[in-house]
Design an enzyme around this catalytic site. Structure first.
Site, PDB file in Angstrom:
ATOM      1  N   CYS A  82     -68.418  50.934 -11.371  1.00 47.35           N
ATOM      2  CA  CYS A  82     -69.406  49.937 -11.807  1.00 47.35           C
ATOM      3  C   CYS A  82     -70.849  50.430 -11.762  1.00 47.35           C
ATOM      4  CB  CYS A  82     -69.278  48.679 -10.955  1.00 47.35           C
ATOM      5  SG  CYS A  82     -67.697  47.826 -11.112  1.00 47.35           S
ATOM      6  N   HIS A 132     -75.426  45.305 -10.446  1.00 48.41           N
ATOM      7  CA  HIS A 132     -75.094  46.095  -9.261  1.00 48.41           C
ATOM      8  C   HIS A 132     -76.258  46.966  -8.788  1.00 48.41           C
ATOM      9  CE1 HIS A 132     -71.189  47.430  -7.116  1.00 48.41           C
ATOM     10  NE2 HIS A 132     -72.202  47.453  -6.291  1.00 48.41           N
TER      11      HIS A 132
END
Length: 532
Positions: A82, A132
């Site tokens: 991610c 993120h």
């Protein structure tokens, strides 16, 4: 081709201080600087979409984008995880260039991102959803974040290559597969419902507002990322359908794949055919959920009259193995984990067609910078590792190349990849080389690297690799970063803890009906389309 379209003015828009022409609306003002709407899914492998040949998934809205847009058939993430993948997408640079090694790595605040470049070019920039970001900078060039992130912003998820045998307690387990099925509500549904609602409201706010700048809005959902559960209505969409099983379930036996099985706990759990079928069915249900959100956002874009001058990009951060080669999730350079969709929808600019050669997320930044520069020459504060895809969007030629790195959990040393033409070369100093001819072997079942007749090709790839990466220095840098972050995280958890997680702020005193404006004026400004 990039065209300038003309529109006819029909209605005036009343403002307290002036009368504006309705064609001055963001959606109707066609200029050399288009708006950008970037729709990002999490862990969406391209092979799960009908636009890429899937025969099970139900995605009518994404299908429509593909039918009217430019579809990149061979598009990749640059790191199958991610945060590193998203950092490469945002900066146009490989993770090793910016220290974005893993899911607890801090993207440097001084690293120029898409949002920085577009703001310099005169854009307003906003992010709704997951990106993120770790560390205290939670904007990275975006003027506005509409939601918090679904993942923590601290260093708690830092891998430890020095203690590989110990599985991290915070990482994937096989519960996602063994407990797959239908549900009523999940953490991810809560998050993505908020992400999409905030994005839709932002589109209408921009349509009604006085900010005449073009916009870049990133809408980043967490679906169809595991756990493999989906609301009952999406589970039921696949009732009675023949859920396709992995085409190649036999385990990949290369050392990295064995390490991935260890880190996700596969070695201690028995997985049945029913588990696999349920996990894939739930994944397809989540893909359909994403598709519904795409349809909802595209409807809002049209209702807000912003669609004519907006370039829409549909993409993902990485894929999902979904049981192929007896692997799950990502962390691999096998095709299901690193090959992702890219659909660019702007029928007034780019004729629908398919792009066959390979490209990657590194190429998004230079592409948007070129489209958003309105003909002026782009100057980069940090030269990107990717190349603009504008030529490909216009039907021309472009560089057919992808570079990849994996520096996170499941590894014990840097893993790098070069995809060029029909070949994919994967190298780690601790493992045997892998070379796949994707033209003859699209399933990557035959590693050609040990074959004598490809020795010269292996030598050429190794020479290129040595010129691009200093593997020993990179290995040392990753270990040092992990050590620093483990220490800092432990120290910051002593005494009073100050979290870095983004806190979205909404000023309720400016919402709906308040006494700081005359009622009729307030109602008129909030109404869309505006009345004469």
């Amino acid at each position: 081709m990039l065209n300038t379209l003309s529109l006819t003015c029909h209605l005036p828009v009343w403002c307290a201080s002036k009368v504006l022409c309705s064609c001055d609306n963001l959606g109707e003002r066609m200029t050399g600087q288009p708006n950008f709407l970037i729709l990002m899914a999490d862990q969406l492998t391209s092979s799960a979409l009908p636009a890429y040949g899937n025969r099970v998934a139900q995605t009518p809205h994404i299908d429509k984008l593909a039918g009217e847009g430019v579809v990149f058939d061979s598009f990749y993430c640059n790191s199958p995880l991610c945060a590193p993948s998203r950092f490469s997408f945002l900066t146009g640079q490989l993770p090793s260039r910016i220290g974005g090694y893993d899911n607890a790595a801090e993207l440097p605040a001084a690293a120029p991102t898409i949002a920085h470049y577009l703001r310099h070019a005169g854009y307003q920039t906003a992010l709704s959803g997951k990106m993120h970001f770790c560390g205290p900078d939670q904007l990275h060039g975006f003027e506005e974040r509409l939601t918090t992130d679904i993942y923590p912003a601290d260093f708690g998820w830092t891998p430890d290559w020095s203690n590989f045998a110990a599985r991290p307690s915070w990482y994937h387990t096989m519960n996602s597969v063994t407990q797959a099925g239908a549900c009523t509500r999940t953490n991810q549904i809560d998050f993505d419902d908020e992400v999409v609602f905030a994005a839709q409201r932002k589109l209408f706010d921009m349509a009604r507002g006085n900010d005449r700048r073009p916009f870049c809005l990133v809408v980043s959902m967490t679906h169809p990322h595991d756990p493999y559960v989906t609301p009952q209505r999406y589970w039921d969409r696949y009732e009675g359908l023949d859920i396709d099983m992995p085409r190649n379930p036999a385990p990949a036996r290369d050392p990295h794949s064995e390490r991935v099985r260890h880190v996700i706990g596969m070695n201690s759990v028995a997985i049945t055919a029913e588990n696999i079928r349920d996990a894939r069915r739930a994944y397809y249900g989540s893909v359909s959920y994403v598709d519904d959100q795409v349809g909802s956002i595209m409807a809002t874009l049209k209702d807000a009259r912003l669609d004519a001058n907006t370039v829409v990009l549909m993409l993902a951060d990485h894929g999902d193995m979904l049981g192929e080669r007896d692997l799950w999730y990502k962390m691999s350079f096998f095709e299901p984990a690193c090959r992702i969709p890219l659909i660019v929808h702007s029928p007034g600019r780019f004729a629908p067609h398919r792009v066959r050669g390979s490209a990657s997320l590194l190429d998004i930044l230079p592409t948007l910078v070129e489209l958003g520069s309105a003909g002026s020459r782009a100057e980069y504060a940090a030269p990107p590792d990717g190349r603009s895809l504008v030529s490909a969007l216009e039907g021309g030629v472009y560089a057919d190349e992808v570079l990849g790195e994996y520096l996170a959990e499941g590894a014990i040393a840097p893993l790098v990849m070069i995809r060029r033409g029909r070949y994919k070369f994967i190298h780690s100093p601790v493992d045997p080389d892998q070379l796949f001819d994707l033209g003859a072997d699209p399933e990557e079942l035959v590693n050609l690297a040990p074959h004598a007749d490809v020795a010269s090709r292996i030598t050429a790839f190794r020479d290129e690799l040595a010129a691009r990466w200093k593997m020993d220095e990179l290995h040392t840098a990753v270990l040092a970063s992990q050590k620093r972050r483990h220490f800092v995280y432990s120290a910051l958890r002593q005494g009073r803890y100050t979290p870095w997680d983004f806190q979205p702020f909404r000023d309720a005193t400016k919402s709906f009906i308040r006494n700081d404006r005359e009622l009729n004026e307030l109602e008129a400004l909030a109404r869309f389309p505006p009345m004469p």
